[in-house]
Design an enzyme around this catalytic site. Structure first.
Site, PDB file in Angstrom:
ATOM      1  N   LYS A 156       0.674  -1.344  -0.185  1.00  0.00           N
ATOM      2  CA  LYS A 156      -0.145  -0.174  -0.076  1.00  0.00           C
ATOM      3  C   LYS A 156       1.205   1.114   0.348  1.00  0.00           C
ATOM      4  CE  LYS A 156      -4.505   1.520   0.067  1.00  0.00           C
ATOM      5  NZ  LYS A 156      -5.663   0.695  -0.382  1.00  0.00           N
ATOM      6  N   ASP A 186      -6.770   4.893  -5.024  1.00  0.00           N
ATOM      7  CA  ASP A 186      -7.366   4.952  -3.381  1.00  0.00           C
ATOM      8  C   ASP A 186      -8.448   6.054  -3.408  1.00  0.00           C
ATOM      9  OD1 ASP A 186      -7.399   2.360  -1.014  1.00  0.00           O
ATOM     10  OD2 ASP A 186      -7.121   4.338  -0.302  1.00  0.00           O
TER      11      ASP A 186
END
Ligand code: NDP
Length: 456
Positions: A136, A176
């Site tokens: 991430k 995201d």
């Protein structure tokens, strides 16, 4: 004392010791600690049954990222002023495949948020059945009120540094919060320029003109609804005729609203980070999309041309609207214990987490105690990353599949995530608890791959 009970006590003590080390090593990282606590606690029956995971130090290793990179992101704004943001990439676990996970641009981004997301991603990616590890990244950059040129300059500076750590077989970022199609386009352009090669597989969520997959944009929202539909179907229920509340109005929320409506539900509310709209006639999705995707305005403006609708400041109030199904699709910890109790009091039957960790640990407990069907994020929102893996497969084979083919595969993947989670929950003594089921099903594959690869 029976052997099984003793093994469980030992497993609990061991897990508590691992968690205390995590707390000590990661002080002030409440989101990361919360995510670790939720997963570790689910693993008690696994550790009690299989001592090999303890002997091989799997928990100690799995909670420690393989690598965390932070970097300076300097850029110049439209007034000619030099600005500096902080960039992050956590490469959490590569046991079952290259690191994979999105990039978040939001002022709240810090090491704790990125680590919680990367940790969760490891288990989610495993659940999809695709060969992808967990990662991430992101930045504390706030894309709101920035011009298109500023967004481009920032993303180019961000990618100039990030490009040193990623690659189609190493680490494959995606979008995201705050990173949608526009940002992915600029990121890909800069990566291509630095490498001097069109390595399409380095990023997912790309535009379909340059290697993106059809149905990737829809995948997380659609997948969440497919997952909830499986939970409902098992009880003889469905979306048809139900009232649904969806928080957020970004990528995940928009396509959750669209699919729920396609399945016959009436979606009566959605939100942004300022407040929420309630439209008892059913949300006009085209108007929401125009406001949020094209005009990039606030959701409050919806009520200007929808007389039956109302707007309220603040985000948590959305959970006071009575509904059969709640789909939190905005951000972490948006449903706390009080909001969960209110939802239960108003008769909610199912909750599907489109966002990552939108319910606090206390809220989850309220739902489980009340017998609400609860689809945890790492299962319910895995559709996005699953289709990202399908995008990688198309890039590797230089093919482009039809929308219907990708959507059908997504549907199949969500069904098998549901079934695997149900089965793991049953096998380890928590029938119907998909939080435990998803955590265990995701863990087993990663843990066994780690054992197979030795202590690395
Ligand atoms: P977007 O940036 O497209 O949309 C986010 C939405 O949530 C916006 O409506 C935003 O409001 C709102 N929001 C953001 N922060 C807050 C906050 N602090 N409080 C209240 N509302 C907020 O992001 P996505 O739709 O892509 O992501 C939403 C969630 O889903 C995140 O948790 C993400 O991690 C998760 N997720 C996303 C996936 C994907 O494929 N995109 C895959 C799996 C999970 P505003 O317009 O005011 O900014």
């Amino acid at each position: 004392m029976a052997v099984a009970a003793e093994q469980e006590i030992q497993a609990r003590e061991y897990i508590q010791a691992v968690f205390e080390t995590v707390q000590r090593r990661n002080p002030n990282e409440s989101e990361f600690q919360q995510a670790v606590k939720e997963i570790l606690e689910s693993l008690v029956p696994v550790l009690a049954k299989h001592p090999k995971y303890r002997e091989q130090g799997i928990l100690e290793r799995i909670v420690e990222p393989e690598r965390l990179v932070t970097f300076r992101v300097p850029w110049v704004d439209d007034q000619g002023i030099v600005r500096v943001n902080r960039g992050f990439r956590v490469q959490f676990n590569s046991a079952i495949g290259p690191y994979k996970g999105g990039l978040r641009f939001h002022p709240s981004v810090n090491a704790s948020i990125i680590k919680f997301l990367g940790f969760e991603q490891t288990f989610k990616n495993s659940l999809t059945g695709q060969p992808i590890g967990g990662g991430k990244g992101g930045s504390d950059f706030d894309p709101k009120d920035k011009s298109d040129r500023e967004i481009m300059r920032f993303t180019q500076s961000f990618m100039t540094e990030l490009s040193k750590y990623i690659g189609p077989d190493t680490d494959i970022p995606a979008g995201d919060i705050g990173v949608g199609g526009r940002e992915i386009g600029y990121l890909f352009g800069q990566y291509k320029r630095i490498r001097g090669a069109h390595e399409a597989g380095v990023l997912t969520g790309k535009g379909t003109l340059y290697g993106g997959s059809l149905a990737r944009t829809e995948a997380t929202g659609y997948g969440c609804v497919y997952f909830v539909d499986e939970m409902l179907a098992a009880k003889g229920l469905g979306f048809e005729g139900s009232t649904v509340v969806v928080s957020g109005s970004g990528n995940v929320a928009i396509y959750a609203v669209e699919k729920a409506a396609q399945l016959g539900a009436k979606v009566v509310a959605c939100s942004d980070s300022n407040g929420y709209i309630h439209d008892p006639n059913g949300i006009d999705l085209a108007a929401v999309r125009r406001l949020k995707e094209q005009e990039r305005k606030r959701i409050a403006e919806y009520v200007l041309d929808h007389p039956g609708a109302t707007y309220q400041e603040g985000c948590s109030g959305i959970w006071s609207i009575p509904c059969d199904i709640a789909l939190p699709c905005a951000t972490q910890n948006e449903i706390d214990e009080d909001a969960a109790k209110l939802l239960v009091k108003n008769g909610v039957k199912a909750v599907g987490e489109g966002a990552n960790m939108p319910s606090t640990l206390q809220a989850i407990e309220v739902f489980l105690q009340a017998g609400v069907l609860f689809g945890p994020a790492k299962a319910a929102n895995a559709g996005g990353v699953a289709v990202s893996a399908l995008e990688m497969a198309q890039n590797s084979t230089r093919q482009a599949w039809e929308f219907e083919e990708v959507d059908a595969r997504l549907h199949g993947i969500m069904r098998s995530i549901y079934q695997n989670s149900v089965q793991a929950a049953e096998e380890y003594g928590h029938p119907g608890n998909l939080v435990v089921g998803a955590n265990i099903a995701g863990f087993l594959k990663v843990a066994d791959a780690m054992i197979a690869q030795g202590v690395v």
